[in-house]
Scaffold this motif. Structure first.
Motif, PDB file in Angstrom:
ATOM      1  N   LYS A  42      20.872  73.076  32.011  1.00 48.51           N
ATOM      2  CA  LYS A  42      20.564  72.261  33.187  1.00 48.51           C
ATOM      3  C   LYS A  42      21.533  72.590  34.312  1.00 48.51           C
ATOM      4  O   LYS A  42      22.735  72.494  34.166  1.00 48.51           O
ATOM      5  N   ASN A  43      20.963  72.972  35.476  1.00 45.88           N
ATOM      6  CA  ASN A  43      21.752  73.235  36.676  1.00 45.88           C
ATOM      7  C   ASN A  43      21.503  72.202  37.762  1.00 45.88           C
ATOM      8  O   ASN A  43      22.261  72.135  38.730  1.00 45.88           O
ATOM      9  N   GLY A  44      20.421  71.452  37.623  1.00 40.36           N
ATOM     10  CA  GLY A  44      20.110  70.483  38.669  1.00 40.36           C
ATOM     11  C   GLY A  44      18.923  69.618  38.316  1.00 40.36           C
ATOM     12  O   GLY A  44      18.360  69.716  37.219  1.00 40.36           O
ATOM     13  N   GLU A  45      18.587  68.769  39.267  1.00 44.76           N
ATOM     14  CA  GLU A  45      17.428  67.886  39.130  1.00 44.76           C
ATOM     15  C   GLU A  45      16.498  68.144  40.305  1.00 44.76           C
ATOM     16  O   GLU A  45      16.947  68.288  41.439  1.00 44.76           O
ATOM     17  N   LEU A  46      15.221  68.189  40.002  1.00 49.21           N
ATOM     18  CA  LEU A  46      14.214  68.458  41.017  1.00 49.21           C
ATOM     19  C   LEU A  46      13.329  67.225  41.146  1.00 49.21           C
ATOM     20  O   LEU A  46      12.800  66.734  40.150  1.00 49.21           O
ATOM     21  N   TYR A  47      13.211  66.731  42.378  1.00 50.97           N
ATOM     22  CA  TYR A  47      12.372  65.568  42.663  1.00 50.97           C
ATOM     23  C   TYR A  47      11.121  66.050  43.371  1.00 50.97           C
ATOM     24  O   TYR A  47      11.195  66.880  44.281  1.00 50.97           O
ATOM     25  N   MET A  48       9.985  65.522  42.957  1.00 52.42           N
ATOM     26  CA  MET A  48       8.713  65.882  43.567  1.00 52.42           C
ATOM     27  C   MET A  48       8.086  64.631  44.157  1.00 52.42           C
ATOM     28  O   MET A  48       8.008  63.600  43.492  1.00 52.42           O
ATOM     29  N   LYS A  49       7.646  64.773  45.420  1.00 52.14           N
ATOM     30  CA  LYS A  49       7.056  63.633  46.119  1.00 52.14           C
ATOM     31  C   LYS A  49       5.718  64.030  46.729  1.00 52.14           C
ATOM     32  O   LYS A  49       5.556  65.134  47.226  1.00 52.14           O
ATOM     33  N   GLU A  51       3.634  62.555  49.794  1.00 60.58           N
ATOM     34  CA  GLU A  51       3.920  61.688  50.937  1.00 60.58           C
ATOM     35  C   GLU A  51       5.316  61.111  50.704  1.00 60.58           C
ATOM     36  O   GLU A  51       6.245  61.873  50.540  1.00 60.58           O
ATOM     37  N   ASN A  52       5.495  59.824  50.648  1.00 58.68           N
ATOM     38  CA  ASN A  52       6.830  59.266  50.413  1.00 58.68           C
ATOM     39  C   ASN A  52       6.983  58.675  49.020  1.00 58.68           C
ATOM     40  O   ASN A  52       7.910  57.922  48.758  1.00 58.68           O
ATOM     41  N   PHE A  53       6.083  59.021  48.117  1.00 58.74           N
ATOM     42  CA  PHE A  53       6.109  58.470  46.769  1.00 58.74           C
ATOM     43  C   PHE A  53       6.634  59.500  45.776  1.00 58.74           C
ATOM     44  O   PHE A  53       6.098  60.614  45.687  1.00 58.74           O
ATOM     45  N   LEU A  54       7.665  59.107  45.032  1.00 60.88           N
ATOM     46  CA  LEU A  54       8.206  59.970  43.989  1.00 60.88           C
ATOM     47  C   LEU A  54       7.178  60.066  42.862  1.00 60.88           C
ATOM     48  O   LEU A  54       6.746  59.043  42.323  1.00 60.88           O
ATOM     49  N   ILE A  55       6.764  61.295  42.537  1.00 55.51           N
ATOM     50  CA  ILE A  55       5.800  61.456  41.438  1.00 55.51           C
ATOM     51  C   ILE A  55       6.468  61.947  40.159  1.00 55.51           C
ATOM     52  O   ILE A  55       5.984  61.685  39.075  1.00 55.51           O
ATOM     53  N   LYS A  56       7.613  62.656  40.296  1.00 55.27           N
ATOM     54  CA  LYS A  56       8.261  63.175  39.091  1.00 55.27           C
ATOM     55  C   LYS A  56       9.671  63.651  39.409  1.00 55.27           C
ATOM     56  O   LYS A  56       9.929  64.170  40.487  1.00 55.27           O
ATOM     57  N   LYS A  57      10.567  63.462  38.448  1.00 54.19           N
ATOM     58  CA  LYS A  57      11.913  64.043  38.466  1.00 54.19           C
ATOM     59  C   LYS A  57      12.057  64.851  37.188  1.00 54.19           C
ATOM     60  O   LYS A  57      11.747  64.366  36.105  1.00 54.19           O
ATOM     61  N   ILE A  58      12.479  66.107  37.321  1.00 53.84           N
ATOM     62  CA  ILE A  58      12.686  66.945  36.142  1.00 53.84           C
ATOM     63  C   ILE A  58      14.055  67.612  36.216  1.00 53.84           C
ATOM     64  O   ILE A  58      14.634  67.769  37.297  1.00 53.84           O
ATOM     65  N   ASP A  59      14.563  68.005  35.065  1.00 50.00           N
ATOM     66  CA  ASP A  59      15.769  68.822  34.990  1.00 50.00           C
ATOM     67  C   ASP A  59      15.357  70.268  35.175  1.00 50.00           C
ATOM     68  O   ASP A  59      14.316  70.694  34.643  1.00 50.00           O
ATOM     69  N   VAL A  60      16.170  71.028  35.921  1.00 49.57           N
ATOM     70  CA  VAL A  60      15.847  72.436  36.144  1.00 49.57           C
ATOM     71  C   VAL A  60      17.027  73.327  35.813  1.00 49.57           C
ATOM     72  O   VAL A  60      18.181  72.949  35.971  1.00 49.57           O
ATOM     73  N   GLU A  61      16.655  74.495  35.338  1.00 47.50           N
ATOM     74  CA  GLU A  61      17.600  75.594  35.187  1.00 47.50           C
ATOM     75  C   GLU A  61      17.334  76.521  36.355  1.00 47.50           C
ATOM     76  O   GLU A  61      16.180  76.812  36.669  1.00 47.50           O
ATOM     77  N   LEU A  62      18.386  76.963  37.032  1.00 44.23           N
ATOM     78  CA  LEU A  62      18.218  77.809  38.207  1.00 44.23           C
ATOM     79  C   LEU A  62      18.249  79.281  37.822  1.00 44.23           C
ATOM     80  O   LEU A  62      19.119  79.721  37.067  1.00 44.23           O
ATOM     81  N   ALA A  63      17.311  80.025  38.371  1.00 41.94           N
ATOM     82  CA  ALA A  63      17.319  81.486  38.288  1.00 41.94           C
ATOM     83  C   ALA A  63      17.740  81.954  39.677  1.00 41.94           C
ATOM     84  O   ALA A  63      16.935  81.968  40.599  1.00 41.94           O
ATOM     85  N   ASN A  64      19.022  82.267  39.803  1.00 46.68           N
ATOM     86  CA  ASN A  64      19.579  82.551  41.122  1.00 46.68           C
ATOM     87  C   ASN A  64      20.346  83.869  41.196  1.00 46.68           C
ATOM     88  O   ASN A  64      21.023  84.125  42.186  1.00 46.68           O
ATOM     89  N   THR A 160       2.520  68.195  47.929  1.00 47.84           N
ATOM     90  CA  THR A 160       3.736  67.869  47.182  1.00 47.84           C
ATOM     91  C   THR A 160       4.937  68.594  47.779  1.00 47.84           C
ATOM     92  O   THR A 160       4.882  69.787  48.045  1.00 47.84           O
ATOM     93  N   LYS A 161       6.021  67.846  47.978  1.00 47.63           N
ATOM     94  CA  LYS A 161       7.298  68.393  48.453  1.00 47.63           C
ATOM     95  C   LYS A 161       8.313  68.298  47.330  1.00 47.63           C
ATOM     96  O   LYS A 161       8.242  67.396  46.499  1.00 47.63           O
ATOM     97  N   ILE A 162       9.261  69.245  47.323  1.00 48.45           N
ATOM     98  CA  ILE A 162      10.309  69.233  46.310  1.00 48.45           C
ATOM     99  C   ILE A 162      11.675  69.054  46.966  1.00 48.45           C
ATOM    100  O   ILE A 162      11.887  69.475  48.107  1.00 48.45           O
ATOM    101  N   PHE A 163      12.584  68.424  46.217  1.00 53.99           N
ATOM    102  CA  PHE A 163      13.960  68.226  46.655  1.00 53.99           C
ATOM    103  C   PHE A 163      14.856  68.512  45.470  1.00 53.99           C
ATOM    104  O   PHE A 163      14.695  67.926  44.399  1.00 53.99           O
ATOM    105  N   LEU A 164      15.819  69.411  45.651  1.00 49.73           N
ATOM    106  CA  LEU A 164      16.704  69.835  44.576  1.00 49.73           C
ATOM    107  C   LEU A 164      18.066  69.193  44.747  1.00 49.73           C
ATOM    108  O   LEU A 164      18.653  69.232  45.831  1.00 49.73           O
ATOM    109  N   ILE A 165      18.567  68.620  43.672  1.00 45.67           N
ATOM    110  CA  ILE A 165      19.965  68.166  43.623  1.00 45.67           C
ATOM    111  C   ILE A 165      20.636  69.049  42.598  1.00 45.67           C
ATOM    112  O   ILE A 165      20.307  69.024  41.407  1.00 45.67           O
ATOM    113  N   ASN A 166      21.570  69.871  43.073  1.00 47.36           N
ATOM    114  CA  ASN A 166      22.276  70.817  42.232  1.00 47.36           C
ATOM    115  C   ASN A 166      23.452  70.104  41.573  1.00 47.36           C
ATOM    116  O   ASN A 166      24.403  69.741  42.250  1.00 47.36           O
ATOM    117  N   THR A 167      23.421  69.920  40.263  1.00 49.50           N
ATOM    118  CA  THR A 167      24.472  69.203  39.557  1.00 49.50           C
ATOM    119  C   THR A 167      25.689  70.062  39.264  1.00 49.50           C
ATOM    120  O   THR A 167      26.738  69.561  38.896  1.00 49.50           O
TER     121      THR A 167
END
Length: 171
Positions: A42-49, A51-64, A160-167
């Motif tokens: 796990k490198n971060g958390e990805l939020y998917m919305k 409009e303005n409604f959160l539909i899902k939060k998942i843990d992500v591994e980054l390929a960077n 759908t829009k995504i927002f990444l929080i890098n942990t």
């Protein structure tokens, strides 16, 4: 006549011993990929919305890095439902490195543009299948998740829009 029989027997012996040797050699060299299992990091958390409604939060591994982008989710036998891999594309050639070679699980592949909006969803991509190629100039990220999750979570093209929080605080 005796010389012909001896030559024939020698040839048979040589062929038999050569084929036996190659079978033994093959058992010494196996495909390491068949035995390899890579763990999720796990490198971060990805939020998917939508409009303005959160539909899902998942843990992500980054390929960077180039090697992480090339390997992706190869050699993984499973991926938990609330996890994915997010590819951070730094140049247009990175997208050509992504393929389904050595994949073990079917995926939904989600292409995300520079506005952090889902641009295209390639659903139910099975191992060893070719990945659909299209105009890559608009793509900033690629998200790989288990097949069927994009429908289950309500991920929509151009909505759908995504927002990444890098942990790990590093990219």
């Amino acid at each position: 006549m005796k010389k012909i029989k001896i030559k024939f027997l020698l040839i048979l012996f040589f062929l038999f011993s050569a084929s036996e040797k190659s079978e033994n050699e093959e058992s010494l060299f196996f495909d390491v990929g068949d035995q390899l299992e890579i763990e999720f990091l796990k490198n971060g958390e990805l939020y998917m919305k939508n409009e303005n409604f959160l539909i899902k939060k998942i843990d992500v591994e980054l390929a960077n890095t180039p090697i992480k982008i090339k390997n992706g989710l190869m050699y993984r036998s499973s991926l938990k439902e609330n996890r994915g891999m997010l590819f951070l594309l730094t140049n247009k050639e990175d997208i050509h490195q992504i393929n389904m070679k050595n994949m073990r699980i079917p995926l939904d592949i989600i292409y995300i543009d520079y506005f952090n909006t889902v641009f295209f969803i390639n659903k139910y991509v099975y191992p060893m299948n070719r990945i659909e190629k299209f105009n890559i100039s608009k793509i900033k990220y690629i998200l790989e998740i288990n097949a069927g999750m994009s429908d289950k979570w309500g991920i929509k093209q151009e909505k759908t829009k995504i927002f990444l929080i890098n942990t790990n605080n590093k990219y």
